[in-house]
Design a protein around this motif. Structure first.
Motif, PDB file in Angstrom:
ATOM      1  N   THR A  82       1.049  -1.814   0.585  1.00  0.00           N
ATOM      2  CA  THR A  82      -0.207  -0.167   0.412  1.00  0.00           C
ATOM      3  C   THR A  82       0.949   0.877   0.102  1.00  0.00           C
ATOM      4  O   THR A  82       1.954   1.067   0.733  1.00  0.00           O
ATOM      5  N   VAL A  83       0.691   2.058  -1.514  1.00  0.00           N
ATOM      6  CA  VAL A  83       1.743   3.659  -1.058  1.00  0.00           C
ATOM      7  C   VAL A  83       0.702   4.323  -0.868  1.00  0.00           C
ATOM      8  O   VAL A  83      -0.954   4.437  -1.584  1.00  0.00           O
ATOM      9  N   VAL A  84       1.199   5.374   0.842  1.00  0.00           N
ATOM     10  CA  VAL A  84       0.431   6.713   0.810  1.00  0.00           C
ATOM     11  C   VAL A  84       1.243   7.586   0.369  1.00  0.00           C
ATOM     12  O   VAL A  84       2.548   7.502   1.025  1.00  0.00           O
ATOM     13  N   SER A  89       5.059  13.092   0.296  1.00  0.00           N
ATOM     14  CA  SER A  89       6.105  11.682   0.961  1.00  0.00           C
ATOM     15  C   SER A  89       5.737  10.708   0.036  1.00  0.00           C
ATOM     16  O   SER A  89       4.325  10.704   0.991  1.00  0.00           O
ATOM     17  N   GLU A  90       6.137  10.016   0.128  1.00  0.00           N
ATOM     18  CA  GLU A  90       5.057   8.247  -0.257  1.00  0.00           C
ATOM     19  C   GLU A  90       5.307   7.457   0.412  1.00  0.00           C
ATOM     20  O   GLU A  90       6.807   7.376   0.958  1.00  0.00           O
ATOM     21  N   PHE A  91       5.072   6.751   1.090  1.00  0.00           N
ATOM     22  CA  PHE A  91       5.677   5.760   2.286  1.00  0.00           C
ATOM     23  C   PHE A  91       5.180   4.336   1.450  1.00  0.00           C
ATOM     24  O   PHE A  91       3.971   4.293   1.666  1.00  0.00           O
ATOM     25  N   ALA A  92       5.452   3.536   1.878  1.00  0.00           N
ATOM     26  CA  ALA A  92       4.552   1.752   1.955  1.00  0.00           C
ATOM     27  C   ALA A  92       4.853   1.421   2.187  1.00  0.00           C
ATOM     28  O   ALA A  92       5.825   0.975   3.467  1.00  0.00           O
ATOM     29  N   GLU A  93       3.506   0.422   3.115  1.00  0.00           N
ATOM     30  CA  GLU A  93       3.717  -0.615   3.866  1.00  0.00           C
ATOM     31  C   GLU A  93       3.451  -2.070   2.985  1.00  0.00           C
ATOM     32  O   GLU A  93       2.706  -2.219   2.050  1.00  0.00           O
ATOM     33  N   THR A  94       4.018  -2.934   3.494  1.00  0.00           N
ATOM     34  CA  THR A  94       4.344  -4.194   1.908  1.00  0.00           C
ATOM     35  C   THR A  94       3.850  -5.321   3.506  1.00  0.00           C
ATOM     36  O   THR A  94       4.453  -6.011   4.061  1.00  0.00           O
ATOM     37  N   SER A  95       2.682  -6.501   3.015  1.00  0.00           N
ATOM     38  CA  SER A  95       2.457  -7.567   3.259  1.00  0.00           C
ATOM     39  C   SER A  95       3.116  -8.627   2.953  1.00  0.00           C
ATOM     40  O   SER A  95       3.018  -8.412   1.560  1.00  0.00           O
ATOM     41  N   ALA A  96       2.760 -10.125   3.486  1.00  0.00           N
ATOM     42  CA  ALA A  96       2.955 -10.938   2.465  1.00  0.00           C
ATOM     43  C   ALA A  96       1.996 -12.504   2.643  1.00  0.00           C
ATOM     44  O   ALA A  96       2.010 -12.022   3.975  1.00  0.00           O
TER      45      ALA A  96
END
Length: 118
Positions: A82-84, A89-96
């Protein structure tokens, strides 16, 4: 008569929205999530090096799901990022979600992160 038709249309649209929300909430496996994304007209699907990639805009940025091909050792699996955008500024939260061993899943994430760098 016209007000009744508009009201009926509004109720129908609300019911459709509830079904879409319910479907997305119920989707838990990579296959279910991919099927849900394929049914979503807002999702943009593409292929990149054998991976299926789905991009869905959200209120602050976008969410990207990546699904490895069936022959991948981690299959079925998915990586969700999820890119917010906040304050420019861009932040990314990654899950798998991965069905392989820990080392296979770690390799999957490494492969995913390398593909982003390209």
């Amino acid at each position: 008569m016209r007000v009744g038709a508009i009201l009926a249309l509004a109720i129908l649209l609300a019911a459709c929205q509830m079904n879409q929300t319910k479907s997305a909430a119920v989707a838990t496996t990579p296959g279910e999530v991919l099927a849900s994304l394929r049914d979503n007209p807002e999702a943009e699907l593409s292929e990149k090096e054998g991976w299926t990639v789905a991009v869905l805009p959200n209120e602050a940025g976008r969410t990207v799901w990546s699904f490895p091909p069936e022959e991948h050792e981690a299959y079925p699996a998915m990586v969700k990022q999820t890119v917010v955008v906040e304050n420019g500024s861009e932040f990314a939260e990654t899950s798998a979600q991965c069905s392989g061993s820990q080392s296979v899943c770690n390799a999957l994430l490494g492969e995913f992160h390398r593909s982003i760098a390209d």
